[in-house]
Design a protein around this motif. Sequence first.
Motif: not given
Length: 229
Positions: A77-78, A63-64, A90-91, A84-88
């Motif tokens: 994003m929540v 979606i992003c 997403g960003l 960290d890999i999911d955060k990285i």
Amino acid sequence: MNKILIVEDEESIAELEKDYLELSGFEVSIEGTGDVGVKRALSEDFNLIILDLMLPNVDGFEICKRIREEKNIPIIMVSAKKDDIDKIRGLGLGADDYMTKPFSPSELVARVKAHLARYERLIGTGTNENELIEIRGIKIDKIARRVYVNDEEKIFTTKEFDLLTFLAEHPNHVFTKEELFKEIWEMESIGDIATVTVHIKKIREKIEFNTSKPQYIETIWGVGYRFKI
């Protein structure tokens, strides 16, 4: 009134977020599945999207990515996933912020307000600042929010553009990651250093000829980054 779309499959969480945001004066809509959420995000005029990572039918990453192909509005994003890999990831796909569940609704409201305030200032007209920055083949049009590298336009997300512009406006000045996070995201950096690192990486991929030997954004090991002229 700013309109916010929450795409969240946990109804209790979505309703709690909605209540707090509405008390703060926002108009809020909720969608519980990814496929419907992305359709509404692309077809309606929302000012900000709050996007869960794990969703039925279409996940938050996809979606992003699809929103970023068409719109430049803030995306928070929540997720309950702390990796960290999911955060990285997403960003890297263009999210402006990443919050790990559980978090306080008041913190979400504060971040929503900060992102909207900055976005509204940046898209506004009527500024006395120089409208164009040109440095060694890079041209940054601050009013149109467009970037050209050797006359070829490169597409930047909101925060990528903000970060590049800030560094280019302060050449040869070394900024820590904490300083950059506070300046661009307008919040104290608490465990969010990866946000700056990911955005610098994405910017380099767009402006540098050789990302392993950057000629524009230099890493000052143990300190931070600077834009060289």
